[in-house]
Design a protein around this motif. Structure first.
Motif, PDB file in Angstrom:
ATOM      1  N   MET A  28      -8.355   2.215  -7.903  1.00 25.73           N
ATOM      2  CA  MET A  28      -7.828   1.848  -6.594  1.00 25.73           C
ATOM      3  C   MET A  28      -6.457   1.204  -6.722  1.00 25.73           C
ATOM      4  N   TRP A  29      -6.295   0.271  -7.667  1.00 22.10           N
ATOM      5  CA  TRP A  29      -4.998  -0.383  -7.835  1.00 22.10           C
ATOM      6  C   TRP A  29      -3.935   0.616  -8.273  1.00 22.10           C
ATOM      7  N   ALA A  92      -3.895  -0.590   4.184  1.00 21.49           N
ATOM      8  CA  ALA A  92      -4.453   0.767   4.100  1.00 21.49           C
ATOM      9  C   ALA A  92      -5.008   1.208   5.447  1.00 21.49           C
ATOM     10  N   THR A  93      -5.653   0.300   6.152  1.00 21.17           N
ATOM     11  CA  THR A  93      -6.198   0.624   7.472  1.00 21.17           C
ATOM     12  C   THR A  93      -5.071   0.989   8.443  1.00 21.17           C
ATOM     13  N   VAL A 123      -6.825  10.147   3.969  1.00 24.14           N
ATOM     14  CA  VAL A 123      -8.145  10.074   3.323  1.00 24.14           C
ATOM     15  C   VAL A 123      -8.110   9.058   2.181  1.00 24.14           C
ATOM     16  N   ILE A 124      -7.046   9.085   1.393  1.00 23.31           N
ATOM     17  CA  ILE A 124      -6.930   8.121   0.288  1.00 23.31           C
ATOM     18  C   ILE A 124      -6.814   6.697   0.835  1.00 23.31           C
ATOM     19  N   PHE A 125      -6.040   6.521   1.900  1.00 24.42           N
ATOM     20  CA  PHE A 125      -5.952   5.188   2.516  1.00 24.42           C
ATOM     21  C   PHE A 125      -7.315   4.753   3.050  1.00 24.42           C
ATOM     22  N   ALA A 129      -9.109   1.392   2.026  1.00 21.06           N
ATOM     23  CA  ALA A 129      -9.561   0.447   3.058  1.00 21.06           C
ATOM     24  C   ALA A 129     -11.035   0.115   2.868  1.00 21.06           C
ATOM     25  N   TRP A 130     -11.844   1.128   2.537  1.00 20.01           N
ATOM     26  CA  TRP A 130     -13.275   0.906   2.317  1.00 20.01           C
ATOM     27  C   TRP A 130     -13.499   0.032   1.082  1.00 20.01           C
TER      28      TRP A 130
END
Length: 146
Positions: A28-29, A92-93, A123-125, A129-130
């Motif tokens: 993720m990072w 990200a959201t 989709v990646i964002f 976000a999740w």
């Protein structure tokens, strides 16, 4: 099962989960840093500096230079937010919304085939976000005092 056996079994099953979490966190990072760099250097800065393709695109949209600058500011803020741990989930959201707007603009105004890129980034964002939803909740709680 005795308490000792139960504790040992729990400890054994937690090790792969912790390793998996660490790997997901690193992935993720990595995605956040790469996407942040892309948004800042390849997308926002050309808008600020009046790069010919950016000007042409926003003329085609028909909303003028002010919209190019606003879009650049949102992209730059999102890029910075992606690499700040406390802001990453919220950034990200917000960037999901930006990518939805970009995809719609591509479909309706520019070239529908180019909508695939903002959709993929959205989709990646969404995944970011999740994964960062805990930090986002903590941020909202700190801002609302709850």
């Amino acid at each position: 099962m005795t308490a000792l056996t139960h504790t040992t079994a729990a400890a054994t099953t937690d090790v792969p989960t912790t390793g998996r979490r660490r790997a997901v966190n690193r992935a993720m990072w990595t995605a956040q840093i790469l996407l942040g760099a892309f948004l800042l250097f390849a997308s926002a800065l050309p808008k600020f500096f009046g790069e010919a393709n950016a000007i042409e695109t926003f003329e085609l949209i028909g909303w003028g230079d002010w919209f190019r600058y606003v879009t650049g500011v949102v992209e730059a803020a999102g890029a910075i937010g992606l690499v700040v741990p406390r802001l990453a989930g919220a950034a990200a959201t917000a960037l999901i919304g930006l990518m939805a707007g970009a995809a719609l603009t591509q479909i309706l105004v520019i070239e529908p085939a180019w909508a695939a890129m903002p959709v993929a980034m959205g989709v990646i964002f969404g995944l970011i976000a999740w994964a960062r939803r805990g930090e986002t909740r903590a941020l909202v709680r700190s801002l609302t005092g709850r």
